[in-house]
Design a protein around this motif. Structure first.
Motif, PDB file in Angstrom:
ATOM      1  N   LYS A  87      39.601  -6.646   5.631  1.00 22.67           N
ATOM      2  CA  LYS A  87      38.716  -5.695   4.943  1.00 22.67           C
ATOM      3  C   LYS A  87      38.190  -4.663   5.939  1.00 22.67           C
ATOM      4  O   LYS A  87      37.867  -4.999   7.082  1.00 22.67           O
ATOM      5  N   TRP A  88      38.124  -3.418   5.500  1.00 28.18           N
ATOM      6  CA  TRP A  88      37.442  -2.378   6.267  1.00 28.18           C
ATOM      7  C   TRP A  88      36.020  -2.292   5.727  1.00 28.18           C
ATOM      8  O   TRP A  88      35.819  -1.905   4.565  1.00 28.18           O
ATOM      9  N   LEU A  89      35.048  -2.652   6.540  1.00 30.73           N
ATOM     10  CA  LEU A  89      33.652  -2.660   6.093  1.00 30.73           C
ATOM     11  C   LEU A  89      33.044  -1.291   6.381  1.00 30.73           C
ATOM     12  O   LEU A  89      32.764  -0.940   7.523  1.00 30.73           O
ATOM     13  N   THR A  90      32.885  -0.518   5.297  1.00 30.44           N
ATOM     14  CA  THR A  90      32.597   0.905   5.421  1.00 30.44           C
ATOM     15  C   THR A  90      31.121   1.262   5.289  1.00 30.44           C
ATOM     16  O   THR A  90      30.747   2.414   5.533  1.00 30.44           O
ATOM     17  N   SER A 104      33.117  -3.072   0.988  1.00 32.07           N
ATOM     18  CA  SER A 104      34.520  -2.755   1.231  1.00 32.07           C
ATOM     19  C   SER A 104      35.230  -2.711  -0.102  1.00 32.07           C
ATOM     20  O   SER A 104      35.053  -3.607  -0.936  1.00 32.07           O
TER      21      SER A 104
END
Length: 324
Positions: A87-90, A104
């Protein structure tokens, strides 16, 4: 004249702020630099996407491309609070009760103070998150509006609708208003007592930086050749009122703003690296930094308002002492 202690780093500075009066610089490559009796570095992520202070101001909370949410303190030790592989935690947010939220894709997660984690799934991707001032409600910016959750209960969420992509969200310090930045060049808002809409338009560029004044009377924003400062002191917020325009320059856009913690003034950073400070009352301006390498991407004051930390898209960072 203010004095500047420069710090030349490699890469885009995502976030610059003081943690317990120590300057912290978060770089997109995942390193966190701090100036604490010398220049010290911690490796927090394999790619860093977002950073906010913990609510007590003692740690820096960060999210990255490696699916990790981390907490870094003055000793430089990086503690992993959560890990979501692939996951890209934005986005990340902190609440007064010790809870944190992160996002994400179409999910937002709330990690309570006891470390239990709740996932909240949405129909569209989560673009921005923010806790209300008391920490009981979580706002999630999404396509066509905002969803308000009560994370500690199973109560039904409140949906605030407005067509378009909402990419960031913030509550006013008194909790009366909710404001979003949109993919189009505009802000939108709601007066929460009756969910009345507030439109704030006229920007030539997207609003990527905003900051509330010390008592929440003003909201300063980027996205124009001046800092656009909306009045929020009345019960109707900015409706029917013209914003202030501070630090107008014909050849450079405002890319970052940061309101002073005590005085009604705002630091204004530009696409050419210049920094001014402007006063709301008489609109006076003082130069803090001449143009440099890269657009100003982030700024923050210390608790006394004597020092301003800044970072740029080119890693041209530093600390400005305005008392010198």
């Amino acid at each position: 004249m203010p004095t500047i202690a420069p710090l030349d780093l490699a890469g885009h500075c995502v976030d610059a702020r003081f943690i317990r009066d120590v300057p912290f610089f978060s770089i997109a490559d995942g390193t966190i630099h701090r100036l604490d009796n010398g220049h010290k570095t911690s490796q927090a992520h394999d790619g860093l996407l977002c950073a906010v202070p913990s609510h007590d101001g003692k740690h820096l909370l960060t999210g990255g491309e490696d699916g990790r949410i981390c907490s870094t303190g003055l000793n430089g030790e990086v503690e992993e609070l959560s890990h979501l592989p692939r996951k890209w935690l934005t986005a990340v947010a902190a609440a007064p009760n010790g809870a944190i939220a992160f996002a994400s894709g179409r999910s937002a997660w709330v990690r309570a103070a006891d470390a239990t984690v709740r996932e909240i799934v949405h129909e569209r991707s989560v673009e921005g998150i923010a806790f209300a001032p008391k920490g009981f409600r979580l706002a999630v910016a999404r396509y066509n509006g905002v969803t308000l959750h009560w994370p500690a209960t199973n109560g039904a969420p409140t949906e605030l609708e407005w067509k378009g992509a909402h990419i960031a969200v913030a509550f006013s310090p008194d909790g009366r208003f909710l404001v979003t930045a949109m993919q189009e060049n505009a802000l939108h808002g709601w007066r929460l007592e009756d969910n009345r809409h507030m439109r704030m338009t006229g920007y030539p560029n997207k609003v990527k930086s905003w900051s509330w004044s010390v008592k929440g009377k003003w909201l300063a924003t980027s996205g124009a050749p001046a800092a656009i400062v909306w009045p929020f002191s009345g019960k109707d917020g900015p409706m029917g009122k013209a914003p202030l325009e501070l630090g107008t320059r014909g050849d450079s856009l405002v890319t970052a703003v940061s309101c002073h913690p005590i005085e009604e003034i705002v630091a204004i950073g530009y696409s050419d690296g210049m920094i001014l400070v402007g006063r709301f009352g008489d609109q006076k301006e003082v130069l803090l930094r001449r143009p440099g390498k890269g657009a100003i991407s982030t700024m923050s004051w210390d608790t006394t308002g004597h020092r301003l930390v800044f970072g740029t898209e080119a890693g041209d960072c530093g600390v400005i002492d305005i008392t010198a």
